[in-house]
Design a protein around this motif. Structure first.
Motif, PDB file in Angstrom:
ATOM      1  N   THR A  11      -5.369 -41.329   9.114  1.00 25.37           N
ATOM      2  CA  THR A  11      -5.668 -41.646  10.503  1.00 25.37           C
ATOM      3  C   THR A  11      -6.447 -40.513  11.136  1.00 25.37           C
ATOM      4  OG1 THR A  11      -3.575 -40.693  11.110  1.00 25.37           O
ATOM      5  CG2 THR A  11      -3.604 -43.035  10.712  1.00 25.37           C
ATOM      6  N   ALA A  12      -6.621 -40.617  12.426  1.00 24.48           N
ATOM      7  CA  ALA A  12      -7.416 -39.623  13.159  1.00 24.48           C
ATOM      8  C   ALA A  12      -6.894 -38.203  12.906  1.00 24.48           C
ATOM      9  CB  ALA A  12      -7.388 -39.930  14.652  1.00 24.48           C
ATOM     10  N   SER A  13      -5.599 -38.057  12.931  1.00 26.91           N
ATOM     11  CA  SER A  13      -5.022 -36.731  12.751  1.00 26.91           C
ATOM     12  C   SER A  13      -4.846 -36.406  11.271  1.00 26.91           C
ATOM     13  CB  SER A  13      -3.678 -36.648  13.458  1.00 26.91           C
ATOM     14  OG  SER A  13      -2.796 -37.580  12.872  1.00 26.91           O
ATOM     15  N   GLY A  14      -5.324 -37.294  10.402  1.00 30.50           N
ATOM     16  CA  GLY A  14      -5.268 -37.018   8.977  1.00 30.50           C
ATOM     17  C   GLY A  14      -3.902 -37.209   8.372  1.00 30.50           C
ATOM     18  N   LEU A  15      -3.091 -38.038   9.003  1.00 25.15           N
ATOM     19  CA  LEU A  15      -1.745 -38.263   8.503  1.00 25.15           C
ATOM     20  C   LEU A  15      -1.688 -39.533   7.667  1.00 25.15           C
ATOM     21  CD1 LEU A  15       0.084 -36.066   9.408  1.00 25.15           C
ATOM     22  CD2 LEU A  15       1.108 -37.584  11.082  1.00 25.15           C
ATOM     23  N   SER A  16      -0.958 -39.493   6.580  1.00 25.51           N
ATOM     24  CA  SER A  16      -0.736 -40.686   5.752  1.00 25.51           C
ATOM     25  C   SER A  16       0.515 -40.444   4.930  1.00 25.51           C
ATOM     26  CB  SER A  16      -1.926 -40.930   4.829  1.00 25.51           C
ATOM     27  OG  SER A  16      -1.997 -39.910   3.851  1.00 25.51           O
ATOM     28  N   ARG A  17       1.097 -41.504   4.429  1.00 24.83           N
ATOM     29  CA  ARG A  17       2.288 -41.334   3.583  1.00 24.83           C
ATOM     30  C   ARG A  17       1.994 -40.368   2.447  1.00 24.83           C
ATOM     31  NH1 ARG A  17       6.526 -45.401   3.781  1.00 24.83           N
ATOM     32  NH2 ARG A  17       6.965 -44.977   1.604  1.00 24.83           N
ATOM     33  N   GLU A  18       0.874 -40.586   1.777  1.00 24.36           N
ATOM     34  CA  GLU A  18       0.458 -39.721   0.683  1.00 24.36           C
ATOM     35  C   GLU A  18       0.484 -38.250   1.057  1.00 24.36           C
ATOM     36  OE1 GLU A  18       0.394 -40.826  -2.734  1.00 24.36           O
ATOM     37  OE2 GLU A  18      -1.069 -39.177  -2.587  1.00 24.36           O
ATOM     38  N   ARG A  19      -0.240 -37.940   2.116  1.00 19.56           N
ATOM     39  CA  ARG A  19      -0.407 -36.538   2.489  1.00 19.56           C
ATOM     40  C   ARG A  19       0.909 -35.916   2.939  1.00 19.56           C
ATOM     41  NH1 ARG A  19      -2.905 -32.313   5.551  1.00 19.56           N
ATOM     42  NH2 ARG A  19      -2.699 -33.047   7.684  1.00 19.56           N
ATOM     43  N   ILE A  20       1.649 -36.667   3.723  1.00 16.51           N
ATOM     44  CA  ILE A  20       2.936 -36.156   4.191  1.00 16.51           C
ATOM     45  C   ILE A  20       3.837 -35.830   3.008  1.00 16.51           C
ATOM     46  CG2 ILE A  20       5.048 -36.756   5.436  1.00 16.51           C
ATOM     47  CD1 ILE A  20       3.322 -38.488   7.290  1.00 16.51           C
ATOM     48  N   ALA A  21       3.899 -36.769   2.052  1.00 14.68           N
ATOM     49  CA  ALA A  21       4.776 -36.567   0.900  1.00 14.68           C
ATOM     50  C   ALA A  21       4.324 -35.355   0.087  1.00 14.68           C
ATOM     51  CB  ALA A  21       4.791 -37.819   0.024  1.00 14.68           C
ATOM     52  N   ARG A  22       3.002 -35.190  -0.049  1.00 15.69           N
ATOM     53  CA  ARG A  22       2.523 -34.078  -0.867  1.00 15.69           C
ATOM     54  C   ARG A  22       2.849 -32.739  -0.222  1.00 15.69           C
ATOM     55  NH1 ARG A  22      -2.028 -36.199  -2.246  1.00 15.69           N
ATOM     56  NH2 ARG A  22      -3.249 -35.275  -0.564  1.00 15.69           N
ATOM     57  N   VAL A  23       2.622 -32.641   1.087  1.00 14.24           N
ATOM     58  CA  VAL A  23       2.948 -31.390   1.792  1.00 14.24           C
ATOM     59  C   VAL A  23       4.452 -31.144   1.761  1.00 14.24           C
ATOM     60  CG1 VAL A  23       2.906 -30.229   4.025  1.00 14.24           C
ATOM     61  CG2 VAL A  23       0.916 -31.523   3.262  1.00 14.24           C
ATOM     62  N   ALA A  65       9.943 -40.834  -1.310  1.00 13.80           N
ATOM     63  CA  ALA A  65       8.512 -40.758  -1.606  1.00 13.80           C
ATOM     64  C   ALA A  65       8.174 -39.438  -2.291  1.00 13.80           C
ATOM     65  CB  ALA A  65       7.699 -40.926  -0.322  1.00 13.80           C
ATOM     66  N   VAL A  66       8.841 -38.375  -1.875  1.00 26.07           N
ATOM     67  CA  VAL A  66       8.598 -37.062  -2.474  1.00 26.07           C
ATOM     68  C   VAL A  66       9.012 -37.063  -3.946  1.00 26.07           C
ATOM     69  CG1 VAL A  66       9.312 -34.647  -2.451  1.00 26.07           C
ATOM     70  CG2 VAL A  66       8.797 -35.804  -0.303  1.00 26.07           C
ATOM     71  N   VAL A  67      10.189 -37.616  -4.217  1.00 28.17           N
ATOM     72  CA  VAL A  67      10.656 -37.652  -5.595  1.00 28.17           C
ATOM     73  C   VAL A  67       9.731 -38.524  -6.448  1.00 28.17           C
ATOM     74  CG1 VAL A  67      12.552 -38.303  -7.108  1.00 28.17           C
ATOM     75  CG2 VAL A  67      13.037 -37.267  -4.891  1.00 28.17           C
ATOM     76  N   ASP A  68       9.335 -39.647  -5.907  1.00 25.41           N
ATOM     77  CA  ASP A  68       8.431 -40.533  -6.636  1.00 25.41           C
ATOM     78  C   ASP A  68       7.120 -39.822  -6.962  1.00 25.41           C
ATOM     79  OD1 ASP A  68       8.207 -43.477  -7.451  1.00 25.41           O
ATOM     80  OD2 ASP A  68       6.293 -43.120  -6.438  1.00 25.41           O
ATOM     81  N   LEU A  69       6.628 -39.078  -5.995  1.00 22.11           N
ATOM     82  CA  LEU A  69       5.391 -38.317  -6.193  1.00 22.11           C
ATOM     83  C   LEU A  69       5.550 -37.309  -7.325  1.00 22.11           C
ATOM     84  CD1 LEU A  69       2.534 -37.748  -5.050  1.00 22.11           C
ATOM     85  CD2 LEU A  69       3.564 -35.975  -3.632  1.00 22.11           C
ATOM     86  N   ALA A  70       6.667 -36.576  -7.298  1.00 21.02           N
ATOM     87  CA  ALA A  70       6.920 -35.582  -8.344  1.00 21.02           C
ATOM     88  C   ALA A  70       7.009 -36.248  -9.713  1.00 21.02           C
ATOM     89  CB  ALA A  70       8.207 -34.810  -8.034  1.00 21.02           C
ATOM     90  N   ALA A  71       7.639 -37.425  -9.744  1.00 25.34           N
ATOM     91  CA  ALA A  71       7.820 -38.119 -11.019  1.00 25.34           C
ATOM     92  C   ALA A  71       6.490 -38.596 -11.582  1.00 25.34           C
ATOM     93  CB  ALA A  71       8.769 -39.294 -10.832  1.00 25.34           C
ATOM     94  N   ARG A  72       5.579 -38.959 -10.714  1.00 27.31           N
ATOM     95  CA  ARG A  72       4.283 -39.455 -11.170  1.00 27.31           C
ATOM     96  C   ARG A  72       3.446 -38.371 -11.827  1.00 27.31           C
ATOM     97  NH1 ARG A  72       3.244 -44.557  -9.373  1.00 27.31           N
ATOM     98  NH2 ARG A  72       4.565 -45.190  -7.632  1.00 27.31           N
TER      99      ARG A  72
END
Lengths: 221, 221
Positions: A11-23, A65-72
């Motif tokens: 979005t405008a502020s650069g927020l997304s599920r992806e980015r939030i989870a990665r940070v 979402a964080v755990v899923d990201l790590a698992a991927r």
DNA sequence: ACCTGAACACCGTTCAAGT
DNA sequence: ACCTGAACACCGTTCAAGT
């Protein structure tokens, strides 16, 4: 245009599920699980705490979402060679994943997380076992044992923890009264040296694999 | 008079490390690890939060005392019979202890706790292995494997969790795309049925013991 | 020595409001 | 739809004070 829920558009502020989870994952890696709070994470993203709730229902959903990201991130091994070797490679990789993101393990406490990302490992493990000749229920039991051993070792013998723990352990063992703990005190040096090595993990793993083969496969011959 | 969980009368000044730790353990058992806070515990004891700091340096020290208390409850088996049988009984009891006090396990996250109370189990395990003929360093490795398996199983396949988790798991497995997860989907029924049984634990344990015997003991003969 | 009370710097989340 | 700001009910812990 209707957007898919899982779309990674920022979005405008650069927020997304992806980015939030990665940070969030980076934050947990650096500061530990306690450092991963909604408010701290929001600060990291230069945003109000409540902005996160637009993308996640609550902290639990974020954490999944964080755990899923790590698992991927896991690089699953190819399915060639003897079945025991395949499982060795798979579980070694699983353990290394936990080693990279220790907090991801402790996140899975109460509720069992079964998102597609985290189930890639179990799926491969089951496939290897079934192909090796295990019956469905034997394969489930065998995977359960291998999985428990691997995550148990990662939880209680992690090298990351061990580096910090070694001198603490040495002191604690030295403090035990040796009339009450003769076996531990006599093997203190070996115990401290042996903490959390990769070799230790692999050796125990091979023992377990040997035992599984004997109990489940060889008995029918 | 409000019914209290603890039976013994408390005088106005009836605070002690013992009593605080015991009430804390009860609290953690009932409300989960998140329910165990200094403020909540103080309320339970009809006391100011800061009163606890007279007896414990901080929450960490309190928590160590709670784990130690839980560990002391274990009824260690007698040291008679074949070594594999002895270890089976020991690890079964260890697992049952964790089953009784699930939160005590998760408390041991970052720092390795080595108080005398928690080391009773490892001490007995080492004694059994040494007596069975394992060398010191082999015994350490073997104990490490057995310990990792047992706590890993208790952590990720606990029957307590499973009761709540079973229907969740069924739904989650059903939701997995079966072209991507053929092995898991085909064994879904077996996987759900097999979750967390005592039998599963014992079977895996015997496999591991078999493997340890073969790798460490039989090789010299 | 043992406990209280107020205070500080944190939490997760709800709710109403802005754009 | 996306984000802000204030508020509520929690945390662990320090510090000064009471007995």
């Amino acid at each position: 245009m209707p957007a898919k829920a899982s779309s990674e558009r920022s979005t405008a502020s650069g927020l997304s599920r992806e980015r939030i989870a990665r940070v969030a994952l980076e934050l947990a890696d650096q500061e530990g699980l306690d450092g991963l709070s909604m408010r701290r994470l929001a600060r990291e993203l230069d945003v109000t705490p409540m902005a996160l709730y637009v993308h996640f229902r609550g902290k639990d959903e974020l954490i999944d979402a964080v755990v899923d990201l790590a698992a991927r991130e896991l690089k699953l091994p190819s399915e060639r060679g003897p079945w025991k070797r395949q499982l060795e490679l798979l579980l070694r990789e699983l353990r290394r994943g936990v080693e990279r993101h220790p907090s991801a393990l402790w996140i899975r406490r109460e509720r069992p997380l079964m998102s597609p990302g985290v189930m890639r490992g179990p799926e491969l493990g089951m496939r290897i076992l079934l192909r090796a000749g295990f019956s469905k229920s034997d394969a489930v039991a065998a995977w359960r044992a291998l999985f428990s051993y691997t995550l148990g070792f990662a939880s209680f013998s992690s090298t990351a923890r061990v580096e910090n723990a070694r001198h603490h352990a040495r002191a604690a063992l030295a403090a035990l009264p040796d009339d009450e703990f003769p076996a531990l005190v006599s093997a203190a040096t070996e115990a401290v040296d042996a903490m959390g090595g990769e070799d230790q993990f692999e050796f125990g793993l091979r023992c377990l694999l040997d035992g599984l083969q004997r109990r489940y496969l060889d008995r029918e011959k």
